[in-house]
Design a protein around this motif. Structure first.
Motif, PDB file in Angstrom:
ATOM      1  N   UNK A  57       0.855  -1.183   0.000  1.00 21.36           N
ATOM      2  CA  UNK A  57       0.000   0.000   0.000  1.00 21.36           C
ATOM      3  C   UNK A  57       0.890   1.231   0.000  1.00 21.36           C
ATOM      4  N   UNK A  58       0.378   2.371  -0.494  1.00 18.15           N
ATOM      5  CA  UNK A  58       1.193   3.587  -0.506  1.00 18.15           C
ATOM      6  C   UNK A  58       1.765   3.891   0.878  1.00 18.15           C
ATOM      7  N   UNK A  59       3.060   3.995   0.957  1.00 21.15           N
ATOM      8  CA  UNK A  59       3.730   4.302   2.216  1.00 21.15           C
ATOM      9  C   UNK A  59       5.130   4.801   1.927  1.00 21.15           C
ATOM     10  N   UNK A  60       5.772   5.334   2.972  1.00 18.65           N
ATOM     11  CA  UNK A  60       7.121   5.864   2.783  1.00 18.65           C
ATOM     12  C   UNK A  60       8.090   4.715   2.516  1.00 18.65           C
ATOM     13  N   UNK A  61       9.048   4.975   1.658  1.00 20.31           N
ATOM     14  CA  UNK A  61      10.032   3.948   1.322  1.00 20.31           C
ATOM     15  C   UNK A  61      10.780   3.488   2.564  1.00 20.31           C
ATOM     16  N   UNK A  62      11.021   4.437   3.479  1.00 18.52           N
ATOM     17  CA  UNK A  62      11.780   4.058   4.681  1.00 18.52           C
ATOM     18  C   UNK A  62      11.024   3.014   5.495  1.00 18.52           C
ATOM     19  N   UNK A  63       9.685   3.056   5.442  1.00 20.19           N
ATOM     20  CA  UNK A  63       8.902   2.048   6.166  1.00 20.19           C
ATOM     21  C   UNK A  63       9.066   0.676   5.524  1.00 20.19           C
ATOM     22  N   UNK A  64       9.131   0.676   4.200  1.00 24.86           N
ATOM     23  CA  UNK A  64       9.305  -0.599   3.504  1.00 24.86           C
ATOM     24  C   UNK A  64      10.680  -1.175   3.827  1.00 24.86           C
ATOM     25  N   UNK A  65      11.664  -0.299   3.875  1.00 22.75           N
ATOM     26  CA  UNK A  65      13.044  -0.774   4.014  1.00 22.75           C
ATOM     27  C   UNK A  65      13.441  -1.032   5.463  1.00 22.75           C
ATOM     28  N   UNK A  66      13.009  -0.116   6.362  1.00 21.50           N
ATOM     29  CA  UNK A  66      13.492  -0.201   7.736  1.00 21.50           C
ATOM     30  C   UNK A  66      12.488  -0.924   8.602  1.00 21.50           C
ATOM     31  N   UNK A  67      12.444  -2.259   8.510  1.00 19.99           N
ATOM     32  CA  UNK A  67      11.528  -2.988   9.385  1.00 19.99           C
ATOM     33  C   UNK A  67      12.261  -3.422  10.651  1.00 19.99           C
ATOM     34  N   UNK A  68      13.530  -3.039  10.759  1.00 18.91           N
ATOM     35  CA  UNK A  68      14.282  -3.351  11.969  1.00 18.91           C
ATOM     36  C   UNK A  68      14.746  -4.789  12.045  1.00 18.91           C
ATOM     37  N   UNK A  69      14.373  -5.610  11.070  1.00 22.89           N
ATOM     38  CA  UNK A  69      14.729  -7.029  11.152  1.00 22.89           C
ATOM     39  C   UNK A  69      15.548  -7.504   9.972  1.00 22.89           C
TER      40      UNK A  69
END
Lengths: 209, 213
Positions: A57-69
């Motif tokens: 879904x539309x979201x910031x790229x950093x959210x897609x990339x930085x899942x912390x895992x």
């Protein structure tokens, strides 16, 4: 004559300094070499750009990339590509196979820089064509042109239209760490190295018992 | 040495005006982007045209200034040395890419090329055959080697330019360096022959002291 000698010596020093600065102490001669070296020395945070794609879904790229895992391997593509992206696509297919066998917290992400053409539907068809496993391999595009430009600028991806409807670009594998920072860039010929590095990075953060 | 016959005909003002007009044209965004859109035009049109503008600026300098600069430029040595250095730096592929994305580098590139042209004007005559030969003996092989690298590299050395553009530029750099070498050599032979002829006729006309060149 003394003044000429003095000036020449100063010029030699200035020339040396300029060349040393340009080439990072004579290590790199091209912009691409400098880019890879600079990223390795100083990680680049992922730009605040909104992306979407099949299953994303539309979201910031950093959210897609930085899942912390998980560590993410990124490549830049456009679905109409007939050249390098095809090679990169097959590299990602091989990596996907390796990841399915070995496991580990590494994901693959293909980012399209041709967002006007590569809508989520087009990307979905493309993913199917490459038999991408959605659990491992995602496809996204920036939602608008500014976003694409920002993304390309921050990650120093240079896209040049070749005049025949295709794009030439400095294709590479980008390793993004768990915090969403670009930490290393590997040449697309260094597929195994890129995968090993990403797995090492993923393993280092969360050592398996 | 025989110089061009009418050194004072285009007035200094006209030279400066031409140089300024040329520089303004080259700095005009439309022209700049067009020239920089191709690696070949970037290096083989924009570079030499900027050097030409610098050359004309130097030609417009008052004699007083030139004399003062000459103190630091005996036999044109520091001038030609500076040109060789600047061209070596400006041929590093990273410069071409950086100049496109970083305005500061672009300005420095412009200034360096203007300085190259000016230094050639201020130094070439003073250099004499020996220093000229030494300068070309460094600069031209460097240009040919760079050209050969560009031509034979399977990888793009500049992110902003295409591979065929790069190969064409490399090929042309090799040819141009060869052409400059041949032209200078022909000129050298002619100059030496004229010098010999002058010495012979001088000896024959009168056995006075030989004129030094």
């Amino acid at each position: 004559m003394f003044r000429t000698a003095l000036l020449s010596a100063m010029l030699a020093l200035a020339g040396y300094a300029a060349a040393a600065w340009l080439t990072h102490d004579f290590q790199v001669w091209t912009a691409e070499g400098a880019r890879r070296l600079e990223v390795a020395l100083q990680p680049v945070p992922s730009p605040a750009v909104e992306v979407d794609g099949p299953g994303t879904a539309p979201q910031a790229l950093s959210l897609v990339l930085a899942d912390g895992q998980s560590v993410t391997l990124v490549d830049f593509v456009y679905t109409r590509c007939q050249t390098v992206c095809l090679a990169m696509g097959s590299s990602f297919q091989q990596m996907q196979r390796a990841l399915q066998e070995r496991g580990g917290k590494v994901k693959l992400l293909s980012i399209s820089f041709d967002g006007g053409h590569d809508t989520p539907d087009v990307l979905r068809a493309y993913a199917t064509r490459l038999s991408a496993d959605p659990a491992l391999w995602q496809f996204v595009r920036a939602r608008d042109l500014q976003g694409t430009q920002r993304l390309l600028a921050d990650f120093q991806v240079v896209v040049v239209p070749d005049g025949r409807g295709d794009f030439e670009h400095n294709a590479a594998f980008l390793v993004i760490d768990q915090q969403g920072r670009l930490v290393r860039i590997f040449d697309y010929a260094e597929q195994q190295l890129a995968l090993d590095y990403a797995q090492h990075l993923a393993g280092a953060a969360a050592p398996s018992p | 040495m025989k110089a061009i016959k009418m050194p004072a005909v285009p007035s200094r003002g006209a030279m400066a005006g031409t140089a300024l007009a040329l520089l303004c044209l080259l700095a005009w965004p439309g022209v700049r982007h067009n020239l920089e859109a191709s690696m070949t035009r970037h290096m083989l049109l924009q570079y030499p045209l900027l050097m030409l503008a610098g050359y004309l600026f130097a030609a417009a300098l008052p004699g007083r200034w030139r004399a003062r600069l000459g103190l630091w430029n005996a036999h044109g040595i520091s001038g030609l040395f500076a040109v060789a250095l600047m061209l070596a730096v400006l041929m590093i592929p990273r410069v071409l890419d950086l100049a496109l994305v970083d305005g500061r580098i672009e300005v420095l590139k412009y200034l360096a090329l203007l300085a190259c042209g000016a230094a050639i004007h201020l130094s070439w005559q003073a250099a004499g055959l020996l220093v000229q030969g030494f300068f070309l003996g460094n600069a031209l092989p460097m240009m040919a080697v760079v050209g050969n690298l560009y031509e034979s590299s399977p990888l793009r050395v500049c992110n902003a330019y295409l591979l065929d553009d790069q190969a064409r530029l490399g090929q042309m750099l090799v040819w141009i360096s060869a052409a400059i070498a041949a032209a200078w050599f022909a000129w050298l032979v002619r100059a030496l022959m004229q010098r010999d002829a002058a010495a012979l006729s001088g000896d024959a006309a009168a056995a006075t002291e030989p004129t030094a060149h």
